[in-house]
Design a protein around this motif. Sequence first.
Motif, mmCIF file in Angstrom:
data_model
loop_
_atom_site.group_PDB
_atom_site.id
_atom_site.type_symbol
_atom_site.label_atom_id
_atom_site.label_comp_id
_atom_site.label_asym_id
_atom_site.label_seq_id
_atom_site.Cartn_x
_atom_site.Cartn_y
_atom_site.Cartn_z
ATOM 1 N N ARG A 117 0.833 -1.210 0.000
ATOM 2 C CA ARG A 117 0.000 0.000 0.000
ATOM 3 C C ARG A 117 0.866 1.259 0.000
ATOM 4 O O ARG A 117 0.563 2.228 -0.696
ATOM 5 C CB ARG A 117 -0.939 -0.004 1.210
ATOM 6 N N LEU A 118 1.938 1.251 0.781
ATOM 7 C CA LEU A 118 2.817 2.418 0.820
ATOM 8 C C LEU A 118 3.486 2.642 -0.531
ATOM 9 O O LEU A 118 3.654 3.789 -0.973
ATOM 10 C CB LEU A 118 3.880 2.237 1.909
ATOM 11 N N VAL A 119 3.857 1.553 -1.193
ATOM 12 C CA VAL A 119 4.459 1.667 -2.524
ATOM 13 C C VAL A 119 3.427 2.186 -3.524
ATOM 14 O O VAL A 119 3.718 3.068 -4.334
ATOM 15 C CB VAL A 119 5.025 0.303 -2.968
ATOM 16 N N GLN A 125 9.384 4.054 -2.451
ATOM 17 C CA GLN A 125 9.656 3.428 -3.739
ATOM 18 C C GLN A 125 10.387 2.108 -3.491
ATOM 19 O O GLN A 125 11.110 1.951 -2.521
ATOM 20 C CB GLN A 125 10.519 4.338 -4.624
ATOM 21 N N ARG A 126 10.187 1.169 -4.408
ATOM 22 C CA ARG A 126 10.814 -0.142 -4.277
ATOM 23 C C ARG A 126 11.324 -0.594 -5.640
ATOM 24 O O ARG A 126 10.651 -0.421 -6.652
ATOM 25 C CB ARG A 126 9.795 -1.157 -3.745
ATOM 26 N N VAL A 139 14.913 -3.441 -2.713
ATOM 27 C CA VAL A 139 15.417 -2.354 -1.875
ATOM 28 C C VAL A 139 14.355 -1.264 -1.804
ATOM 29 O O VAL A 139 13.555 -1.083 -2.727
ATOM 30 C CB VAL A 139 16.741 -1.780 -2.418
ATOM 31 N N LEU A 140 14.322 -0.560 -0.686
ATOM 32 C CA LEU A 140 13.368 0.522 -0.463
ATOM 33 C C LEU A 140 14.068 1.854 -0.662
ATOM 34 O O LEU A 140 15.187 2.057 -0.169
ATOM 35 C CB LEU A 140 12.793 0.425 0.952
ATOM 36 N N LEU A 141 13.404 2.745 -1.373
ATOM 37 C CA LEU A 141 14.008 4.018 -1.753
ATOM 38 C C LEU A 141 13.125 5.177 -1.322
ATOM 39 O O LEU A 141 11.945 5.013 -1.006
ATOM 40 C CB LEU A 141 14.205 4.076 -3.281
ATOM 41 N N GLY A 142 13.698 6.372 -1.347
ATOM 42 C CA GLY A 142 12.950 7.589 -1.071
ATOM 43 C C GLY A 142 13.090 8.034 0.375
ATOM 44 O O GLY A 142 13.780 7.417 1.181
ATOM 45 N N ASP A 143 12.395 9.123 0.691
ATOM 46 C CA ASP A 143 12.468 9.688 2.038
ATOM 47 C C ASP A 143 11.133 9.640 2.769
ATOM 48 O O ASP A 143 10.984 10.230 3.839
ATOM 49 C CB ASP A 143 12.994 11.124 1.989
#
Length: 238
Positions: A117-119, A125-126, A139-143
């Motif tokens: 859901r967050l993506v 971002q993933r 991997v998880l990206l962003g702030d």
Amino acid sequence: MHTADDPDQPVDPTLAEDLMLLLFQPGSGGRSDTGHIAAEGTLFYALAGAVLAELALGEHVRAEEATRAARVGAVAANPPADALLRTAWEYMAQRPRGVQTVLAAIGPTLRAPVLERLVERGDIQREQRRSLGLFTTDVLLGDGGDRRAALLADVRAVLVDGADPTPRIAALAALVSASGALPQLHREIPWGTPVIERAKQLEQGDWGADAAAHAVARTMTAIVVNNVVVAAAVLPRA
């Protein structure tokens, strides 16, 4: 993307989504552009606690007694609309169950759908990357974007500045504390005695004068959070 046209897809983020987003640590995954979720070792209990707390805040479930060992049951006339919450509600609708039983039953399956859901919302971002030329990992990206910044500001105002929280932010801050992740948020929420003491007050349901009208939900949420604390205490911290 979630839309209002699909009743099984939420328009508003759930408390479990808010919790995972707040626990997301940008720039902590070994590279400056990657991050990780704090408190992975206790995450499934914390997410389950967030689901149960949201059901309590929405009066979808109730406790049979105001004790840590209370059994919780579904309010038959008030099922939640959100699919993630409804699955947990249906489990309790079968018969009242102990809070620890509910946390253990619903928690292990929550990480993947909550992260998805967050993506989908664009909060995180993933992408897949190859390691050592052999292994492919996500991997998880962003702030975390503006929504994480807003959640962080609300929780910091309560824990650091002493602001009276809304019931939802009180539950969120209490769950972050219960997960054991507050020390890992030190660069954003300074870790020290005043913060520890305020967090413990929230865990016990001391939410301030503005929450006086939410006595039942406050008590129920405190029961849930204290059960998360007990469960998390015997799990490894990550």
